[in-house]
Write an enzyme that holds these catalytic residues in place. Structure first.
Site, PDB file in Angstrom:
ATOM      1  N   THR A  27      15.369  -3.814  10.568  1.00 35.08           N
ATOM      2  CA  THR A  27      15.126  -2.638   9.724  1.00 35.08           C
ATOM      3  C   THR A  27      16.398  -2.086   9.102  1.00 35.08           C
ATOM      4  O   THR A  27      16.341  -1.240   8.221  1.00 35.08           O
ATOM      5  CB  THR A  27      14.451  -1.515  10.533  1.00 35.08           C
ATOM      6  N   LYS A  28      17.553  -2.564   9.570  1.00 30.23           N
ATOM      7  CA  LYS A  28      18.849  -2.102   9.064  1.00 30.23           C
ATOM      8  C   LYS A  28      19.774  -3.305   8.901  1.00 30.23           C
ATOM      9  O   LYS A  28      19.583  -4.339   9.544  1.00 30.23           O
ATOM     10  CB  LYS A  28      19.478  -1.093  10.019  1.00 30.23           C
ATOM     11  N   LYS A  81      25.705  -9.456  20.479  1.00 31.47           N
ATOM     12  CA  LYS A  81      27.092  -9.873  20.708  1.00 31.47           C
ATOM     13  C   LYS A  81      27.635 -10.514  19.445  1.00 31.47           C
ATOM     14  O   LYS A  81      26.884 -10.957  18.576  1.00 31.47           O
ATOM     15  CB  LYS A  81      27.200 -10.851  21.884  1.00 31.47           C
ATOM     16  N   ARG A 108      19.108  -5.138  16.941  1.00 29.72           N
ATOM     17  CA  ARG A 108      20.445  -4.560  17.105  1.00 29.72           C
ATOM     18  C   ARG A 108      21.392  -5.684  17.469  1.00 29.72           C
ATOM     19  O   ARG A 108      20.974  -6.742  17.939  1.00 29.72           O
ATOM     20  CB  ARG A 108      20.447  -3.471  18.174  1.00 29.72           C
ATOM     21  N   HIS A 125       0.847  -1.197   0.000  1.00 27.46           N
ATOM     22  CA  HIS A 125       0.000   0.000   0.000  1.00 27.46           C
ATOM     23  C   HIS A 125       0.878   1.241   0.000  1.00 27.46           C
ATOM     24  O   HIS A 125       1.964   1.240   0.582  1.00 27.46           O
ATOM     25  CB  HIS A 125      -0.896   0.038   1.236  1.00 27.46           C
TER      26      HIS A 125
END
Length: 176
Positions: free
Chosen positions: A147-148, A165, A162, A93
């Site tokens: 997302t990254k 380790k 994120r 969308h």
């Protein structure tokens, strides 16, 4: 399923039925892949070129996975996708609410490739958004949203994911 592939993989194992294939897609599967019939694979219909899904050798795609190919998704060798993993290369969308209300498709700037390098493992319930590369040997913890980009050889988790380790992988330490 095999009639929809761009190649003839060796030892393809489909279990629990047939995956649901939607939209235009060019699919290439490697040898010795295991794919649940409770998987949805969708190609972005509003693309000018056919979206492409390329899966490496010895890949497990477990049940209730959703793979939404915007332009390209590449899954490397020896990758494991646990249950309910979502690879979201396009949203379906547009961002603009007026265009969305009119039923218009998403726009080209909303799509992105997803690259999952060799030996990665995405645990249960992981979502990977478009424009992301997950490095070789990386493990993404259950329920995470990526997302990254994530580097190779790490444990990552959270919303957004994120690095938690670095992993001491046998092939990196000389023990493998």
């Amino acid at each position: 399923m095999k009639s929809q592939l761009a190649n003839i993989p060796g030892k393809l194992y489909l279990y629990d039925g047939m995956p649901l294939l939607l939209g235009p897609l060019k699919i290439t599967l490697g040898d010795q892949c295991r794919l649940s019939g409770h998987t949805t694979i969708s190609g972005r219909a509003s693309s000018l070129k056919s979206p492409e899904l390329k899966v490496g050798n010895n890949v497990d795609i477990s049940w209730q996975n959703e793979i939404f190919v915007g332009d390209r998704i590449e899954i490397g060798d020896n990758v494991r996708l646990a249950v309910k993993v979502r690879l979201v290369g396009y949203p379906g969308h547009p961002v603009d609410p007026v265009a969305r209300a009119r039923g218009e498709p998403d726009t080209d700037d909303q799509i992105g490739s997803i690259i999952i390098e060799d030996d990665a493992w995405l645990a249960a319930g992981v979502t990977v958004m478009g424009g992301v590369t997950i490095g070789a040997g990386t493990i993404v913890a259950a329920g995470s949203i990526v997302t990254k980009d994530l580097p190779s050889g790490v444990l990552a988790g959270g919303i957004p994911a994120r690095v938690i380790k670095s992993l001491d992988l046998p092939s990196e330490s000389g023990n493998g």
